[in-house]
Design an enzyme around this catalytic site. Structure first.
Site, PDB file in Angstrom:
ATOM      1  N   GLU A  54       0.821  -1.203   0.000  1.00 59.03           N
ATOM      2  CA  GLU A  54       0.000   0.000   0.000  1.00 59.03           C
ATOM      3  C   GLU A  54       0.860   1.260   0.000  1.00 59.03           C
ATOM      4  O   GLU A  54       0.575   2.224  -0.728  1.00 59.03           O
ATOM      5  CB  GLU A  54      -0.932  -0.010   1.223  1.00 59.03           C
ATOM      6  N   CYS A  80      -2.477  -4.263   6.936  1.00 58.63           N
ATOM      7  CA  CYS A  80      -2.150  -4.515   8.337  1.00 58.63           C
ATOM      8  C   CYS A  80      -2.564  -3.324   9.197  1.00 58.63           C
ATOM      9  O   CYS A  80      -2.585  -2.182   8.752  1.00 58.63           O
ATOM     10  CB  CYS A  80      -0.667  -4.810   8.499  1.00 58.63           C
ATOM     11  N   CYS A  89      -0.307  -0.217   7.587  1.00 64.72           N
ATOM     12  CA  CYS A  89      -0.689   0.239   6.250  1.00 64.72           C
ATOM     13  C   CYS A  89      -2.041   0.941   6.275  1.00 64.72           C
ATOM     14  O   CYS A  89      -2.301   1.823   5.449  1.00 64.72           O
ATOM     15  CB  CYS A  89      -0.733  -0.944   5.287  1.00 64.72           C
ATOM     16  N   ALA A 171      20.189 -41.318  -8.373  1.00 66.76           N
ATOM     17  CA  ALA A 171      21.649 -41.442  -8.435  1.00 66.76           C
ATOM     18  C   ALA A 171      21.987 -42.882  -8.767  1.00 66.76           C
ATOM     19  O   ALA A 171      21.232 -43.809  -8.432  1.00 66.76           O
ATOM     20  CB  ALA A 171      22.290 -41.044  -7.112  1.00 66.76           C
ATOM     21  N   THR A 205      23.547 -35.823   2.625  1.00 67.05           N
ATOM     22  CA  THR A 205      23.810 -35.007   1.436  1.00 67.05           C
ATOM     23  C   THR A 205      25.029 -34.122   1.654  1.00 67.05           C
ATOM     24  O   THR A 205      25.849 -33.931   0.757  1.00 67.05           O
ATOM     25  CB  THR A 205      22.575 -34.150   1.099  1.00 67.05           C
ATOM     26  N   GLU A 305      15.664 -30.422  -0.059  1.00 69.04           N
ATOM     27  CA  GLU A 305      16.518 -31.082  -1.054  1.00 69.04           C
ATOM     28  C   GLU A 305      17.432 -32.025  -0.285  1.00 69.04           C
ATOM     29  O   GLU A 305      18.520 -31.637   0.154  1.00 69.04           O
ATOM     30  CB  GLU A 305      17.339 -30.066  -1.855  1.00 69.04           C
TER      31      GLU A 305
END
Length: 383
Positions: A54, A80, A89, A171, A205, A305
């Site tokens: 805004e 808000c 805002c 893999a 990983t 991941e």
């Protein structure tokens, strides 16, 4: 169709510009129109601590030389009404003499949740909330699925990313995995990584691939935090994940562990890691408790991941909301799969998914598949 749908969808397009920028704040867009229906300003939420949509729209109108008195504001999420990192805002809209505010969706944040609209109305501003089951409201919630998840469920939206051959191999038996998918898919995966608040991986990983797991896209202005699940604190202090992220952008490294080892903890802390003790069963990290803790750390979307063991743990414990699966047009035969859970005794014991999007990305296939029922919280009307 509501007469304001076109304008709200314009604000939604503006909100999409905040996709990789505004975390942990929601992605919000605002469009201002004068009483002749002409757009006089627009804006979207900026980086943390910066102006919200805004305020940006009001600044844009001023820069264009437009008067905002009597204008209508089209906002994708309820303005808000509280002091957070920035002033409310609502106050900015009231001070600008806006006469009407059209809102696509209420804010699920308990500090707002209807209070923003009430504050505007008490200042004499007409407020129209679009139907919660309408396209605009649904689109606003989808754009902020992680924010809604954190506010309503108290956990992030967990998206698991996998790159595999068509027969599900991630893999070869010798560990070779670079690269199963093509460059276009890898770049697309980077874009999904960039929109997350945090990227999560496991110690397996880290030890096998020594990844940095940062965002390497041109124009990146924010790096997601990095989460490592490492029960025994085996992360090497020399791991590449401690190197500066691409562009020198700051990020935090959070290591969740169950064992206590003062020497290892001290060495990792010296590298800048935040050590979080989160013991669960069998000397492992409690993943449900970790997700609740990540929500407290303002993680909206968590991008996983990891290897097949940690992926299997997430799936087995029902903690995955969505799969981001890249399939390459090749068969690799025997090798590692993307998860290990089970064995199941009956077919209906499997995890039920539904495809929400299927697209070609270069030569590969990208599938977005949601776990059945996990997005039900999006249908909960707030306020």
């Amino acid at each position: 169709m509501n007469s304001f749908d076109l304008q709200i969808h314009g604000a939604l397009r503006v909100a999409e510009r905040a996709l990789r920028l505004s975390n942990p704040n929601p992605r919000v867009g605002c469009v201002l129109q004068d009483d002749h229906g002409q757009t006089i300003g627009e804006g979207h939420t900026q980086a943390t601590g910066g102006p919200h949509a805004e305020v940006m729209a009001l600044r844009d109108a001023a820069a264009r030389g437009h008067e905002t008195r009597g204008a209508t504001a089209f906002v994708t999420l309820e303005p808000c009404s509280h002091h957070g990192r920035t002033p409310p805002c609502c106050d900015a809209l009231i001070a600008a003499k806006i006469t009407k505010v059209v809102v696509a969706s209420t804010d699920p944040n308990p500090l707002v949740a209807g209070r923003g609209m009430a504050r505007l109305r008490s200042a004499g501003i007409e407020v129209e909330l679009l139907p919660p089951d309408g396209d605009a409201a649904r689109a606003s919630r989808e754009l902020n699925i992680g924010f809604f998840s954190r506010m309503i469920r108290g956990t992030p939206w967990v998206r698991m990313k996998v790159a595999a051959s068509l027969d599900g191999t991630t893999a070869l038996d010798n560990g070779a995995s670079q690269w199963i998918t093509g460059e276009a898919a890898r770049l697309d995966g980077q874009a999904w990584r960039a929109r997350a608040c945090a990227v999560l991986t496991g110690i397996g990983t880290v030890l096998q691939d020594d990844p940095r797991l940062d965002v390497r896209l041109p124009g990146t202005t924010r790096q997601p935090h990095l989460v490592v699940v490492d029960s025994e604190l085996n992360t090497p202090p020399t791991a590449r994940l401690f190197e500066p992220a691409t562009g020198g952008l700051p990020r935090q490294v959070w290591i969740y562990h169950s064992a206590l080892d003062a020497g290892k903890q001290s060495a990792l802390a010296e590298r800048g890691a935040l050590l979080i003790h989160m013991p669960g069963a069998n000397q492992k990290v409690s993943l449900p408790d970790m997700l609740r803790d990540l929500a407290q750390r303002e993680v909206n979307e968590l991008h996983v991941e990891a290897g097949h063991k940690l992926n299997g743990s997430f799936l087995r414990e029902g903690l995955v909301d969505e799969l981001l699966l890249y399939l390459a047009p090749r068969l690799l035969g025997q090798g590692a799969g993307f998860s290990s859970f089970g064995p199941l005794k009956q077919l209906h014991d499997g995890i039920q998914l539904h495809f929400s999007a299927v697209e070609h990305i270069g030569e590969d296939l990208r599938i977005l598949a949601r776990v059945h029922g996990k997005d039900a919280f999006l249908e909960t009307e707030q306020g």
